[in-house]
Design an enzyme around this catalytic site. Structure first.
Site, PDB file in Angstrom:
ATOM      1  CG  ASP A   1      -7.810  -4.433  -4.170  1.00  0.00           C
ATOM      2  OD1 ASP A   1      -7.162  -4.790  -3.163  1.00  0.00           O
ATOM      3  OD2 ASP A   1      -8.989  -4.033  -4.124  1.00  0.00           O
TER       4      ASP A   1
ATOM      5  CE  LYS B   1       5.229   4.038   6.853  1.00  0.00           C
ATOM      6  NZ  LYS B   1       4.380   5.130   6.305  1.00  0.00           N
TER       7      LYS B   1
ATOM      8  CB  ALA C   1      -0.906  -0.015   1.235  1.00  0.00           C
ATOM      9  CB  ALA C   2       3.555   1.725  -2.340  1.00  0.00           C
ATOM     10  CB  ALA C   3       0.343   6.105  -3.201  1.00  0.00           C
ATOM     11  N   PRO C   4       1.922   7.794  -0.891  1.00  0.00           N
ATOM     12  CG  PRO C   4       2.500   9.876  -0.011  1.00  0.00           C
ATOM     13  CD  PRO C   4       1.680   8.651   0.283  1.00  0.00           C
ATOM     14  N   GLY C   5       4.600   7.075  -1.196  1.00  0.00           N
ATOM     15  CA  GLY C   5       5.910   6.472  -1.433  1.00  0.00           C
ATOM     16  C   GLY C   5       6.970   6.733  -0.376  1.00  0.00           C
TER      17      GLY C   5
ATOM     18  CG  ASP D   1       1.994   2.759   5.953  1.00  0.00           C
ATOM     19  OD1 ASP D   1       1.446   2.768   7.067  1.00  0.00           O
ATOM     20  OD2 ASP D   1       2.343   3.785   5.348  1.00  0.00           O
TER      21      ASP D   1
ATOM     22  CB  CYS E   1      -1.230   6.669  10.953  1.00  0.00           C
ATOM     23  SG  CYS E   1      -2.314   7.041   9.580  1.00  0.00           S
TER      24      CYS E   1
HETATM   25  N1  SAM Z   1       3.122   3.710   2.672  1.00  0.00           N
HETATM   26  C1  SAM Z   1       2.727   5.013   2.202  1.00  0.00           C
HETATM   27  C2  SAM Z   1       3.850   5.985   2.478  1.00  0.00           C
HETATM   28  O1  SAM Z   1       4.634   5.775   3.394  1.00  0.00           O
HETATM   29  O2  SAM Z   1       3.944   6.984   1.754  1.00  0.00           O
HETATM   30  C3  SAM Z   1       1.409   5.463   2.797  1.00  0.00           C
HETATM   31  C4  SAM Z   1       0.300   4.460   2.576  1.00  0.00           C
HETATM   32  S1  SAM Z   1      -1.280   5.011   3.073  1.00  0.00           S
HETATM   33  C5  SAM Z   1      -1.238   4.784   4.766  1.00  0.00           C
HETATM   34  C6  SAM Z   1      -2.290   3.688   2.529  1.00  0.00           C
HETATM   35  C7  SAM Z   1      -2.406   3.553   1.033  1.00  0.00           C
HETATM   36  O3  SAM Z   1      -3.149   2.366   0.751  1.00  0.00           O
HETATM   37  C8  SAM Z   1      -3.145   4.687   0.331  1.00  0.00           C
HETATM   38  O4  SAM Z   1      -2.330   5.220  -0.680  1.00  0.00           O
HETATM   39  C9  SAM Z   1      -4.374   4.013  -0.272  1.00  0.00           C
HETATM   40  O5  SAM Z   1      -4.765   4.548  -1.519  1.00  0.00           O
HETATM   41  C10 SAM Z   1      -3.885   2.582  -0.432  1.00  0.00           C
HETATM   42  N2  SAM Z   1      -4.931   1.571  -0.556  1.00  0.00           N
HETATM   43  C11 SAM Z   1      -6.268   1.684  -0.327  1.00  0.00           C
HETATM   44  N3  SAM Z   1      -6.893   0.526  -0.609  1.00  0.00           N
HETATM   45  C12 SAM Z   1      -5.936  -0.346  -1.015  1.00  0.00           C
HETATM   46  C13 SAM Z   1      -5.960  -1.683  -1.477  1.00  0.00           C
HETATM   47  N4  SAM Z   1      -7.106  -2.376  -1.566  1.00  0.00           N
HETATM   48  N5  SAM Z   1      -4.801  -2.263  -1.842  1.00  0.00           N
HETATM   49  C14 SAM Z   1      -3.635  -1.580  -1.752  1.00  0.00           C
HETATM   50  N6  SAM Z   1      -3.553  -0.295  -1.326  1.00  0.00           N
HETATM   51  C15 SAM Z   1      -4.687   0.310  -0.968  1.00  0.00           C
END
Ligand code: SAM
Length: 310
Positions: free
Chosen positions: A165, A120, A114-118, A183, A237
């Protein structure tokens, strides 16, 4: 403007002995923390440039690449060419503890589910010294392209990007990764600010329940993608036990070969995971997970380091 009453009441039940002293932390902005990006620029040169640009830098005792500046310098920091070219990345301090706990190493195969915005992913690529394989997953189109741009700007050369997903990844890539970062999307309670209504606008107890379901599915997928002997870091978080201890407790029930590893974080503001919430008592092993308590320097966070037995 105030925090939602139901949130304050729940927070009091999560931290009965500390809520009164912790709640004022939601009222003030924190110093702005950031990480030097060694993939993009020499650390010493970046620091010298920041000093020449007039920033009041404070080092972070437990991580040499982390610094902070007073909140009032935030806008100036985002206008600095160093920010624009990826030599620094603004990131909360608690968020930096997640990659440090997972410890990805050069040459390993790593997944950020769950990487965006990146933030980590960038930090993990730096810890891996741009050697190995880093798969990054994000389903949201806009967020996916932001992630891609951030990793390119940060000089990451080992990333493979997937707009999909995360729940589908375990079945597609079983037992492929040495390390997995999850995350998870969450109710973002730790980012609440009483002076910024945008931060609390989407919060509800229903949202917590929805998130908990998604988090559990993502955790099963993340676990499936782990090699035997591999480790997975689950993080949120949120303060909500439903999104934290209860997810790990349920996974322990389902996954017989899952271990919860102890976490030794280099900070004092931590507590073991809760042993119960409401009428539900949790598996003893959940006590190895860690709640990072909010303080003047960092937001709250929840971390669980899990291992698939080899
Ligand atoms: N790890 C990121 C960072 O350090 O910048 C922050 C991640 S944020 C807490 C959670 C992310 O999970 C969001 O970007 C969200 O769009 C994404 N997300 C939501 N549903 C998801 C899914 N089914 N599979 C993967 N990622 C998902």
């Amino acid at each position: 403007m105030a925090l939602p009453q139901a949130f304050v009441e729940r927070f009091g039940r999560v931290y009965p002995d500390m809520a009164q002293s912790l709640l004022p932390l939601f009222d003030a902005p924190r110093p702005v923390s950031f990480r030097l990006n060694p993939l993009k620029a020499d650390r010493q040169k970046t620091l010298e440039t920041l000093k020449q640009e007039g920033f009041d830098l404070s080092p972070v005792a437990w991580y040499a690449d982390a610094f902070s500046v007073p909140y009032e310098q935030r806008d100036a920091l985002t206008r600095s060419p160093l920010f624009e070219n990826g030599a620094i990345y603004i990131q909360s301090l608690s968020s930096m503890l997640a990659p440090l706990a997972l410890e990805p190493k050069p040459g390993e195969t790593v997944l950020d589910l769950a990487a965006a915005p990146g933030g980590k992913s960038l930090m993990m690529a730096a810890l891996m010294q741009n050697e190995g394989w880093l798969s990054v997953v994000e389903p949201g189109k806009e967020r996916f392209f932001r992630l891609k741009a951030n990793l390119a700007r940060g000089g990451v050369t080992i990333a493979h990007h997937y707009m999909t997903d995360g729940r589908s990844v375990g079945a597609k890539c079983p037992a492929m990764f040495d390390k997995v970062m999850l995350d998870a999307p969450c109710s973002t309670e730790a980012k609440f600010k009483s002076f910024d209504p945008k931060t609390t606008a989407y919060w509800s107890e229903r949202k917590i329940k929805e998130m908990a379901k998604l988090q559990f599915r993502l955790l099963l997928s993340a676990y499936k993608s782990l090699k035997p002997g591999g480790t997975l870091l689950y993080a949120t978080c949120s303060f909500a036990p439903e999104e934290n201890e209860a997810v790990i407790d349920k996974a322990l029930d389902r996954l017989e070969d899952m271990e919860v590893l102890p976490l030794n974080l280099p900070i004092p503001n931590t507590r073991p995971g809760l042993s119960a919430w409401g009428k539900k008592g949790f598996d003893k092993r959940v006590g190895h997970t860690v709640r990072i308590l909010p303080d003047e320097t960092m937001e709250g966070f929840y971390l669980a380091l899990l291992r698939k037995k080899s």
